[in-house]
Scaffold this motif. Sequence first.
Motif, PDB file in Angstrom:
ATOM      1  N   LEU A  38      18.936  -0.782  27.388  1.00 57.96           N
ATOM      2  CA  LEU A  38      20.326  -0.319  27.415  1.00 57.96           C
ATOM      3  C   LEU A  38      21.226  -1.472  27.023  1.00 57.96           C
ATOM      4  N   PRO A  39      22.312  -1.333  26.350  1.00 59.84           N
ATOM      5  CA  PRO A  39      22.916  -0.115  25.816  1.00 59.84           C
ATOM      6  C   PRO A  39      22.412   0.227  24.407  1.00 59.84           C
ATOM      7  N   GLY A  40      21.534  -0.618  23.851  1.00 61.94           N
ATOM      8  CA  GLY A  40      21.018  -0.347  22.506  1.00 61.94           C
ATOM      9  C   GLY A  40      20.300   0.975  22.401  1.00 61.94           C
ATOM     10  N   TYR A  41      19.546   1.327  23.449  1.00 59.41           N
ATOM     11  CA  TYR A  41      18.844   2.601  23.466  1.00 59.41           C
ATOM     12  C   TYR A  41      19.834   3.761  23.389  1.00 59.41           C
ATOM     13  N   ASP A  42      20.881   3.690  24.193  1.00 58.56           N
ATOM     14  CA  ASP A  42      21.875   4.769  24.206  1.00 58.56           C
ATOM     15  C   ASP A  42      22.561   4.912  22.853  1.00 58.56           C
ATOM     16  N   GLU A  57      16.336 -15.934  11.577  1.00 55.90           N
ATOM     17  CA  GLU A  57      16.425 -14.567  11.048  1.00 55.90           C
ATOM     18  C   GLU A  57      15.305 -13.697  11.606  1.00 55.90           C
ATOM     19  N   ASP A  58      14.106 -14.301  11.808  1.00 52.09           N
ATOM     20  CA  ASP A  58      12.988 -13.545  12.355  1.00 52.09           C
ATOM     21  C   ASP A  58      13.272 -13.097  13.775  1.00 52.09           C
ATOM     22  N   GLU A  59      14.042 -13.889  14.534  1.00 54.28           N
ATOM     23  CA  GLU A  59      14.352 -13.533  15.906  1.00 54.28           C
ATOM     24  C   GLU A  59      15.263 -12.322  15.981  1.00 54.28           C
ATOM     25  N   GLU A  60      16.116 -12.127  14.977  1.00 52.96           N
ATOM     26  CA  GLU A  60      17.012 -10.977  14.944  1.00 52.96           C
ATOM     27  C   GLU A  60      16.282  -9.806  14.281  1.00 52.96           C
ATOM     28  N   TRP A  61      16.647  -8.571  14.690  1.00 54.93           N
ATOM     29  CA  TRP A  61      16.053  -7.394  14.064  1.00 54.93           C
ATOM     30  C   TRP A  61      16.619  -7.234  12.666  1.00 54.93           C
ATOM     31  N   GLN A  62      15.756  -7.154  11.678  1.00 57.62           N
ATOM     32  CA  GLN A  62      16.208  -6.904  10.319  1.00 57.62           C
ATOM     33  C   GLN A  62      16.284  -5.400  10.056  1.00 57.62           C
ATOM     34  N   TYR A  63      15.449  -4.650  10.723  1.00 54.40           N
ATOM     35  CA  TYR A  63      15.404  -3.206  10.564  1.00 54.40           C
ATOM     36  C   TYR A  63      15.544  -2.594  11.949  1.00 54.40           C
ATOM     37  N   PRO A  64      15.958  -1.352  12.029  1.00 57.09           N
ATOM     38  CA  PRO A  64      16.085  -0.743  13.360  1.00 57.09           C
ATOM     39  C   PRO A  64      14.735  -0.746  14.068  1.00 57.09           C
ATOM     40  N   PRO A  65      14.704  -1.192  15.306  1.00 61.01           N
ATOM     41  CA  PRO A  65      13.442  -1.192  16.046  1.00 61.01           C
ATOM     42  C   PRO A  65      13.106   0.205  16.547  1.00 61.01           C
ATOM     43  N   PHE A  66      11.876   0.374  16.936  1.00 63.31           N
ATOM     44  CA  PHE A  66      11.432   1.644  17.498  1.00 63.31           C
ATOM     45  C   PHE A  66      12.227   1.912  18.765  1.00 63.31           C
ATOM     46  N   ILE A  67      12.747   3.101  18.888  1.00 61.06           N
ATOM     47  CA  ILE A  67      13.714   3.423  19.944  1.00 61.06           C
ATOM     48  C   ILE A  67      13.166   3.212  21.358  1.00 61.06           C
ATOM     49  N   ARG A  82       8.978  10.707  18.177  1.00 62.81           N
ATOM     50  CA  ARG A  82       8.609  11.276  16.873  1.00 62.81           C
ATOM     51  C   ARG A  82       9.831  11.484  15.979  1.00 62.81           C
ATOM     52  N   LEU A  83      10.893  12.026  16.550  1.00 62.31           N
ATOM     53  CA  LEU A  83      12.096  12.275  15.741  1.00 62.31           C
ATOM     54  C   LEU A  83      12.743  10.974  15.287  1.00 62.31           C
ATOM     55  N   HIS A  84      12.688   9.946  16.099  1.00 66.59           N
ATOM     56  CA  HIS A  84      13.240   8.656  15.692  1.00 66.59           C
ATOM     57  C   HIS A  84      12.441   8.087  14.526  1.00 66.59           C
ATOM     58  N   ALA A  85      11.122   8.199  14.595  1.00 66.22           N
ATOM     59  CA  ALA A  85      10.286   7.721  13.490  1.00 66.22           C
ATOM     60  C   ALA A  85      10.602   8.485  12.202  1.00 66.22           C
ATOM     61  N   VAL A  86      10.775   9.793  12.308  1.00 67.82           N
ATOM     62  CA  VAL A  86      11.117  10.613  11.140  1.00 67.82           C
ATOM     63  C   VAL A  86      12.486  10.208  10.600  1.00 67.82           C
ATOM     64  N   TRP A  87      13.417   9.939  11.489  1.00 69.89           N
ATOM     65  CA  TRP A  87      14.765   9.549  11.079  1.00 69.89           C
ATOM     66  C   TRP A  87      14.769   8.195  10.384  1.00 69.89           C
TER      67      TRP A  87
END
Length: 196
Positions: free
Chosen positions: A80-84, A65-75, A125-130
């Motif tokens: 790619l394609p996760g960034y997009d 479970e630790d290997e998978e992202w539990q929360y959205p990572p910092f953009i 910055r906007l991603h962090a705010v979101w």
Amino acid sequence: MADEQPDGVPGLDVPIGMFEDIEDLKAKVEKLTALIKTLTGVEEGESGEAPADEEETAAGEAAAEDEEWQYPPFILLLDLPGYDDELRALIEWVEGVLVPGYLAEPSAEARWCHLWWEHPVAIARLHAVWLAWQELTDPASCGYTGPSVWHSDHLDPALRELRASTGPFGGCTKGEHQIEHRMPSLVPSAWTQGED
């Protein structure tokens, strides 16, 4: 005399019914304890600790479970394609919530670039705010004060930085868009992921 108390013990007038209530509570606790032991499969004399092989299995599952992202990572750490995908969702939120609800007409004191997604600093910055907005607007996770915290601790400081004359939109005006003025020549190594 039966009414005499030993020295140092205060006299207590406890109603007889209270002792019966206590005995009833003790009996209920014993029944609940027995029910819990039955439901969990713990027999008399067992400590209730999981056997070693179960602990190893649980530890392996936790590591997976630790290997998978539990929360959205910092953009900026996404490939790619996760960034997009994350950028598309961010654009929807900024254009659908932030711009119509919070941004007034741009000016020299409060800049905004209509092509904000071409500014990496603005994206960050906007991603962090979101991300903060997603967490702090859910009463189940943060109560009813979350939106206030989001405004004061996240939105207001981010907009001050973004819209300042020295911010990422500093060279952008209503009719002109510039991104080169804020582009660093090298990306800090902490923001890049190493080759495996």
